[in-house]
Design an enzyme around this catalytic site. Structure first.
Site, PDB file in Angstrom:
ATOM      1  N   ASP A  45       2.447   1.036  -3.571  1.00 53.95           N
ATOM      2  CA  ASP A  45       1.345   0.232  -4.070  1.00 53.95           C
ATOM      3  C   ASP A  45       0.035   0.656  -3.420  1.00 53.95           C
ATOM      4  O   ASP A  45      -0.063   0.763  -2.196  1.00 53.95           O
ATOM      5  CB  ASP A  45       1.608  -1.249  -3.765  1.00 53.95           C
ATOM      6  CG  ASP A  45       0.503  -2.153  -4.277  1.00 53.95           C
ATOM      7  OD1 ASP A  45       0.638  -2.655  -5.408  1.00 53.95           O
ATOM      8  OD2 ASP A  45      -0.500  -2.362  -3.555  1.00 53.95           O
ATOM      9  N   TYR A  50      -8.850   0.423  -1.976  1.00 49.53           N
ATOM     10  CA  TYR A  50      -8.308   0.839  -0.682  1.00 49.53           C
ATOM     11  C   TYR A  50      -8.894   2.172  -0.222  1.00 49.53           C
ATOM     12  O   TYR A  50      -8.834   2.494   0.973  1.00 49.53           O
ATOM     13  CB  TYR A  50      -6.781   0.976  -0.740  1.00 49.53           C
ATOM     14  CG  TYR A  50      -6.023  -0.287  -1.064  1.00 49.53           C
ATOM     15  CD1 TYR A  50      -6.655  -1.531  -1.151  1.00 49.53           C
ATOM     16  CD2 TYR A  50      -4.649  -0.236  -1.297  1.00 49.53           C
ATOM     17  CE1 TYR A  50      -5.940  -2.664  -1.464  1.00 49.53           C
ATOM     18  CE2 TYR A  50      -3.924  -1.384  -1.600  1.00 49.53           C
ATOM     19  CZ  TYR A  50      -4.580  -2.590  -1.687  1.00 49.53           C
ATOM     20  OH  TYR A  50      -3.859  -3.719  -1.995  1.00 49.53           O
ATOM     21  N   LYS A  75      -4.769  -0.508  -8.743  1.00 52.23           N
ATOM     22  CA  LYS A  75      -5.512  -1.671  -9.217  1.00 52.23           C
ATOM     23  C   LYS A  75      -6.980  -1.311  -9.413  1.00 52.23           C
ATOM     24  O   LYS A  75      -7.530  -0.491  -8.666  1.00 52.23           O
ATOM     25  CB  LYS A  75      -5.407  -2.827  -8.217  1.00 52.23           C
ATOM     26  CG  LYS A  75      -3.995  -3.090  -7.706  1.00 52.23           C
ATOM     27  CD  LYS A  75      -3.980  -4.174  -6.632  1.00 52.23           C
ATOM     28  CE  LYS A  75      -2.714  -4.108  -5.803  1.00 52.23           C
ATOM     29  NZ  LYS A  75      -2.697  -3.012  -4.824  1.00 52.23           N
ATOM     30  N   HIS A 108      -7.406  -6.186 -10.180  1.00 55.31           N
ATOM     31  CA  HIS A 108      -7.201  -6.559  -8.774  1.00 55.31           C
ATOM     32  C   HIS A 108      -7.550  -8.025  -8.501  1.00 55.31           C
ATOM     33  O   HIS A 108      -6.832  -8.717  -7.779  1.00 55.31           O
ATOM     34  CB  HIS A 108      -8.051  -5.634  -7.886  1.00 55.31           C
ATOM     35  CG  HIS A 108      -7.546  -5.504  -6.488  1.00 55.31           C
ATOM     36  ND1 HIS A 108      -7.748  -4.388  -5.720  1.00 55.31           N
ATOM     37  CD2 HIS A 108      -6.846  -6.339  -5.706  1.00 55.31           C
ATOM     38  CE1 HIS A 108      -7.203  -4.548  -4.533  1.00 55.31           C
ATOM     39  NE2 HIS A 108      -6.649  -5.731  -4.496  1.00 55.31           N
TER      40      HIS A 108
END
Length: 277
Positions: A45, A50, A75, A108
């Site tokens: 994931d 990120y 996401k 997200h």
């Protein structure tokens, strides 16, 4: 290694235990993903926010597992979920990951400034374009989830949300199951705090397992639930995966579920929706 659980969700087959990569950076992220795949994980994931999709992709290639055996989720950040922007974000994620498509593409966070019909429409278009095999949402409430399902012309496979023993999510879980979706738990061991609870520790000792293993087993033993613990430590990555050789009794499952409390939520940014009680 015993066979891990697979969650069937509106056409998606999602390994119940995945590696989370939030705040995993640089070579440590590459190594964590490669290590996880070598240990046996088949679910990774990540997210555009990120900033590590390139490293995740490198780790997947270094892991030595065939692409079609790895379930990859990414996401789209909440500011990019409008029509056009969402598809561009997905395309950028694929370039960074070095993949032709992700297995699961999620919104997200919801964005009240962008009509849900527009963002769900863009998400469905991304799937039709082949950017993602499956689609879903993250950090949605029951009402938002119900509306997303109503608006979507493609099946939604998963909802990802915070869930651990001290944060009960029974209303969301009921909604997810009603829609035939998977529930993916982030922060599944409560940043570690839940694993030190006396009840969890007693159950762990009875099974010869750690508190973290016990909580992760509690997660994946629930119908339709996946968990994505984050770690960059090779030993911890392996430990977290070593949960397939025992099971919890109904009484043990219930005892851990009773740890939920009203103030159990840990992740609550200013842009979060008004959560379900």
């Amino acid at each position: 290694m015993s066979q891990q659980i697979i969650v069937d969700a509106n056409g998606a087959r999602i390994p119940a235990l995945g590696l989370g990569t939030f705040r995993s950076e640089g070579q440590a992220c590459v190594d964590a993903v490669a290590t996880a795949l070598k240990v046996g994980y088949r679910h990774i994931d990540t997210a555009a926010m990120y900033g590590n999709e390139a490293e995740v992709g490198e780790g997947i290639r270094a892991g030595g597992v065939a692409r079609d055996e790895v379930f990859v989720t990414t996401k789209v950040w909440w500011s990019e979920i409008g029509p056009g922007a969402l598809q561009r974000s997905a395309e950028a994620s694929l370039r960074k990951l070095g993949l032709d498509a992700v297995d699961l593409l999620l919104i997200h966070w919801p964005n009240p400034e962008i009509p849900l019909a527009d963002s769900i429409g863009a998400l469905c278009d991304a799937k039709r374009r082949g950017l993602a095999r499956h689609i879903g949402v993250s950090n949605f409430t029951v009402a938002l989830l119900d509306e997303a399902v109503r608006l979507s012309t493609e099946p939604l496979a998963a909802l990802q949300c915070e869930y651990h023993p001290t944060l009960g999510q029974h209303r969301l879980l009921e909604a997810v199951r009603r829609h035939g979706m998977a529930f993916t738990s982030y922060a599944p061991i409560g940043k570690g705090a839940d694993t030190e609870d006396k009840t969890v520790q007693e159950i762990a000792v009875a099974h010869g397992k750690t508190g973290a293993q016990t909580v992760l087993r509690w997660q994946v033993q629930q119908a339709g639930v996946c968990a994505i613990p984050k770690s960059s430590h090779p030993g911890r990555i392996a430990e977290n995966f070593d949960i397939w050789d025992f099971s919890l009794s109904p009484d043990e499952m219930a005892a851990i579920s009773r740890l939920a409390r009203a103030d159990g939520r840990m992740i609550n940014p200013a842009f979060a929706p008004t959560w379900d009680a």
